[in-house]
Every structure is written in structure tokens, then in C-alpha cells.
Design a protein around this motif. Sequence first.
Motif, PDB file in Angstrom:
ATOM      1  N   ILE A 196       0.840  -1.202   0.000  1.00 49.75           N
ATOM      2  CA  ILE A 196       0.000   0.000   0.000  1.00 49.75           C
ATOM      3  C   ILE A 196       0.875   1.252   0.000  1.00 49.75           C
ATOM      4  CG2 ILE A 196      -1.635   1.340   1.383  1.00 49.75           C
ATOM      5  CD1 ILE A 196      -2.852  -1.340   2.279  1.00 49.75           C
ATOM      6  N   LEU A 197       1.926   1.251   0.821  1.00 52.09           N
ATOM      7  CA  LEU A 197       2.808   2.412   0.891  1.00 52.09           C
ATOM      8  C   LEU A 197       3.491   2.668  -0.449  1.00 52.09           C
ATOM      9  CD1 LEU A 197       4.139   4.695   2.433  1.00 52.09           C
ATOM     10  CD2 LEU A 197       5.865   3.062   3.255  1.00 52.09           C
ATOM     11  N   ALA A 198       3.838   1.611  -1.172  1.00 55.19           N
ATOM     12  CA  ALA A 198       4.443   1.798  -2.498  1.00 55.19           C
ATOM     13  C   ALA A 198       3.503   2.581  -3.407  1.00 55.19           C
ATOM     14  CB  ALA A 198       4.786   0.439  -3.120  1.00 55.19           C
ATOM     15  N   ASP A 199       2.210   2.235  -3.397  1.00 52.80           N
ATOM     16  CA  ASP A 199       1.233   2.963  -4.206  1.00 52.80           C
ATOM     17  C   ASP A 199       1.086   4.403  -3.726  1.00 52.80           C
ATOM     18  OD1 ASP A 199       0.714   0.774  -5.813  1.00 52.80           O
ATOM     19  OD2 ASP A 199      -0.962   0.065  -4.597  1.00 52.80           O
ATOM     20  N   VAL A 200       1.069   4.589  -2.411  1.00 54.00           N
ATOM     21  CA  VAL A 200       0.951   5.940  -1.848  1.00 54.00           C
ATOM     22  C   VAL A 200       2.167   6.780  -2.214  1.00 54.00           C
ATOM     23  CG1 VAL A 200       0.964   7.243   0.315  1.00 54.00           C
ATOM     24  CG2 VAL A 200      -0.592   5.316   0.045  1.00 54.00           C
ATOM     25  N   TYR A 201       3.346   6.199  -2.095  1.00 54.44           N
ATOM     26  CA  TYR A 201       4.574   6.929  -2.426  1.00 54.44           C
ATOM     27  C   TYR A 201       4.582   7.366  -3.887  1.00 54.44           C
ATOM     28  CZ  TYR A 201       9.387   7.622  -3.865  1.00 54.44           C
ATOM     29  OH  TYR A 201      10.526   8.131  -4.434  1.00 54.44           O
ATOM     30  N   LEU A 202       4.203   6.471  -4.781  1.00 51.93           N
ATOM     31  CA  LEU A 202       4.144   6.834  -6.199  1.00 51.93           C
ATOM     32  C   LEU A 202       3.114   7.933  -6.433  1.00 51.93           C
ATOM     33  CD1 LEU A 202       4.417   3.292  -7.836  1.00 51.93           C
ATOM     34  CD2 LEU A 202       6.172   5.064  -7.779  1.00 51.93           C
ATOM     35  N   GLY A 203       2.016   7.884  -5.691  1.00 52.13           N
ATOM     36  CA  GLY A 203       1.020   8.934  -5.804  1.00 52.13           C
ATOM     37  C   GLY A 203       1.530  10.263  -5.286  1.00 52.13           C
ATOM     38  N   MET A 204       2.222  10.254  -4.164  1.00 57.73           N
ATOM     39  CA  MET A 204       2.745  11.494  -3.581  1.00 57.73           C
ATOM     40  C   MET A 204       3.816  12.127  -4.444  1.00 57.73           C
ATOM     41  SD  MET A 204       2.967  11.261   0.552  1.00 57.73           S
ATOM     42  CE  MET A 204       4.131   9.907   0.609  1.00 57.73           C
ATOM     43  N   THR A 205       4.551  11.303  -5.157  1.00 55.24           N
ATOM     44  CA  THR A 205       5.689  11.819  -5.933  1.00 55.24           C
ATOM     45  C   THR A 205       5.403  11.858  -7.426  1.00 55.24           C
ATOM     46  OG1 THR A 205       6.665   9.593  -5.974  1.00 55.24           O
ATOM     47  CG2 THR A 205       7.380  11.081  -4.215  1.00 55.24           C
ATOM     48  N   GLY A 206       4.122  11.830  -7.784  1.00 59.15           N
ATOM     49  CA  GLY A 206       3.776  12.025  -9.183  1.00 59.15           C
ATOM     50  C   GLY A 206       2.913  10.946  -9.778  1.00 59.15           C
ATOM     51  N   GLY A 207       2.928   9.755  -9.192  1.00 59.55           N
ATOM     52  CA  GLY A 207       2.037   8.693  -9.635  1.00 59.55           C
ATOM     53  C   GLY A 207       2.526   7.905 -10.821  1.00 59.55           C
ATOM     54  N   GLN A 208       3.157   8.558 -11.803  1.00 57.42           N
ATOM     55  CA  GLN A 208       3.561   7.850 -13.021  1.00 57.42           C
ATOM     56  C   GLN A 208       4.707   6.907 -12.733  1.00 57.42           C
ATOM     57  OE1 GLN A 208       4.012  10.254 -16.615  1.00 57.42           O
ATOM     58  NE2 GLN A 208       5.939   9.244 -16.974  1.00 57.42           N
ATOM     59  N   THR A 209       4.559   5.665 -13.120  1.00 56.27           N
ATOM     60  CA  THR A 209       5.610   4.684 -12.873  1.00 56.27           C
ATOM     61  C   THR A 209       6.527   4.517 -14.065  1.00 56.27           C
ATOM     62  OG1 THR A 209       4.153   2.889 -13.581  1.00 56.27           O
ATOM     63  CG2 THR A 209       4.186   3.413 -11.241  1.00 56.27           C
ATOM     64  N   ALA A 210       5.987   4.625 -15.281  1.00 57.29           N
ATOM     65  CA  ALA A 210       6.833   4.468 -16.470  1.00 57.29           C
ATOM     66  C   ALA A 210       6.009   4.718 -17.708  1.00 57.29           C
ATOM     67  CB  ALA A 210       7.430   3.059 -16.531  1.00 57.29           C
ATOM     68  N   LEU A 211       6.677   5.064 -18.769  1.00 54.97           N
ATOM     69  CA  LEU A 211       6.072   5.084 -20.089  1.00 54.97           C
ATOM     70  C   LEU A 211       6.545   3.830 -20.807  1.00 54.97           C
ATOM     71  CD1 LEU A 211       6.576   8.806 -21.199  1.00 54.97           C
ATOM     72  CD2 LEU A 211       4.480   7.733 -20.408  1.00 54.97           C
ATOM     73  N   SER A 212       5.660   2.888 -20.994  1.00 54.77           N
ATOM     74  CA  SER A 212       6.049   1.616 -21.597  1.00 54.77           C
ATOM     75  C   SER A 212       6.087   1.761 -23.110  1.00 54.77           C
ATOM     76  CB  SER A 212       5.068   0.518 -21.178  1.00 54.77           C
ATOM     77  OG  SER A 212       5.028   0.401 -19.783  1.00 54.77           O
ATOM     78  N   LEU A 213       7.054   2.535 -23.597  1.00 56.40           N
ATOM     79  CA  LEU A 213       7.137   2.803 -25.023  1.00 56.40           C
ATOM     80  C   LEU A 213       7.475   1.538 -25.789  1.00 56.40           C
ATOM     81  CD1 LEU A 213       9.112   6.158 -24.940  1.00 56.40           C
ATOM     82  CD2 LEU A 213       6.658   5.784 -24.833  1.00 56.40           C
ATOM     83  N   GLY A 214       6.727   1.294 -26.858  1.00 58.49           N
ATOM     84  CA  GLY A 214       7.028   0.151 -27.707  1.00 58.49           C
ATOM     85  C   GLY A 214       6.707  -1.178 -27.086  1.00 58.49           C
ATOM     86  N   SER A 215       5.925  -1.182 -26.007  1.00 59.49           N
ATOM     87  CA  SER A 215       5.652  -2.455 -25.332  1.00 59.49           C
ATOM     88  C   SER A 215       4.330  -3.068 -25.761  1.00 59.49           C
ATOM     89  CB  SER A 215       5.628  -2.241 -23.809  1.00 59.49           C
ATOM     90  OG  SER A 215       4.594  -1.349 -23.460  1.00 59.49           O
ATOM     91  N   GLY A 216       3.658  -2.442 -26.719  1.00 63.42           N
ATOM     92  CA  GLY A 216       2.366  -2.978 -27.153  1.00 63.42           C
ATOM     93  C   GLY A 216       2.521  -4.312 -27.840  1.00 63.42           C
ATOM     94  N   THR A 217       1.505  -5.136 -27.724  1.00 62.74           N
ATOM     95  CA  THR A 217       1.538  -6.429 -28.379  1.00 62.74           C
ATOM     96  C   THR A 217       1.093  -6.286 -29.810  1.00 62.74           C
ATOM     97  OG1 THR A 217      -0.705  -6.855 -27.611  1.00 62.74           O
ATOM     98  CG2 THR A 217       1.093  -7.632 -26.203  1.00 62.74           C
ATOM     99  N   ALA A 218       1.298  -7.330 -30.598  1.00 61.53           N
ATOM    100  CA  ALA A 218       0.929  -7.284 -32.001  1.00 61.53           C
ATOM    101  C   ALA A 218      -0.551  -6.982 -32.146  1.00 61.53           C
ATOM    102  CB  ALA A 218       1.246  -8.629 -32.661  1.00 61.53           C
TER     103      ALA A 218
END
Length: 243
Positions: free
Chosen positions: A161-183
Motif C-alpha cells: 500500500i505504501l508503495a502505491d501511496v509513495y508513487l502517488g505522492m511523488t507524481g504517480g507515473q511509474t513508467a512510459l512503456s514505449l514500444g511495449s504494445g503487443t501485435a
Amino acid sequence: MRQIVLDTETTGLEYRDGHRIIEIGCVELLNRRLTGNNYHIYLQPDRLIDSGAMEVHGITNEFLADKPRFKDIVEDFLAYIQSAELVIHNAPFDVGFINNELTLLGRTSGGVGKLCSVLDTLLLARRLHPGQKNNLDALCKRYGIDNTRRDLHGALLDAEILADVYLGMTGGQTALSLGSGTAGTDSSAEVGIRRVTAERPTLKVVRATDDERTAHQAALAAVEKAGGSCVWKELEQPELTEA
């Protein structure tokens, strides 16, 4: 950047009164992404759990009877957190208990602070939300984090839970998964990317004139003369010399 979101449960509130750690829960973040490489262990404390503490976490003496002791897992635990940034809510509590366990084993050379840096999310929350409640439940409500499973405290659950809260407090965005889409899918739609087609005209490159270069160098020299640190000049000088 490797971060370990950490929480502990204990037999009571104060290690100076002989209380011990009975559960450690850790969640790994790598460049702000949950990796699934978590760490979780229950520990035999060799003492009884206070009734008040048992009401908080629900862990019983009988449940811990066959669990390993801290000395049995210390090497694996320290190897897991080595060189990471520990993200802890009310860090002095958990760090104090961990350092006490290390001291009881005769390991007094600096404690956790020598292995890791520590970020206290309670202090962070107080800076972001002064005068408001900043316990974990209040932060979950503020940042829209689901904590419905938290009927009782648990080290791994609270770390998750704290991991989710920390990401929310510090911006929320975890990554841009560029090019990770499936066929057959367009991953750009998920992150708002507009793709550039091969038919797009070549961009025109406009280079600085000699007068503009001279004026630029004069401005940088003025910054240095005034006592400023001119990193731009250090970076640009080799290119200008070659030109």
C-alpha cells in the motif's frame, strides 16, 4: 534507481523495552516500477507479544513458534536491501528496530544507514499536507489507493500500500512503456504518443551566425566573471572549437 518500500511488525512499541521484530515486508521499485521481487518473512522473537500489538496486527505467539529468528535471515535480508533507498512511513520506528536487531547480534558498525539511504514518507507527507492527517489510511483516502484489505496491519500488505501511496505522492507515473504494445495493438494510444510518418518533410536546421556565436560567448563570459558556474560553456566549447 532501486528503492525498497519497507514495513515491520513488532511485539510492542519500543525496542528499548526489549520488543522485537516479528514480521518484515519489502516491495522493490526499480525506476519507479514495481518489479515483483519482494521480500517477506515472519520471525520468532523469543518473547511474548503485547496484547495491544496483537490487536493491531493479529499475529500470535503460537503462529511464530516455528518461525526463524532474525539471526537466521540477517544475511539474506541485508543482501536484499544493500545499496537501495529505503522508503518507510515513520522511518525512525522501523530503522530503530532493525538496528536494534543488528546490535543484539553484535553488528554495531553503522546499522542500516551504512547500507542504504532512507526516505521517510511521513515527513514527506507532512511537507505536502501540513496540518492534515498523514497516517497511511488517510493518505490512501487522499490519493485514491484501495486499502479495503487492511482490516489488520501486516508488513507486506502495508509495504504494498505504501508503495502505491509513495508513487502517488511523488507524481504517480511509474513508467512510459514505449514500444511495449503487443501485435495488433497501438501502444502509443496508451501514453498519448503521436507517431511521425516517413512522409513527413525533413526539418530545416537553422544554424547560428558568427555574430550570434560571438554574442553567445560574450554572455557566457559575463556569467563566469560575475562568479557564476557556466556548465553550458564547458559543454559547448569543444564543439565551437571544432567549428
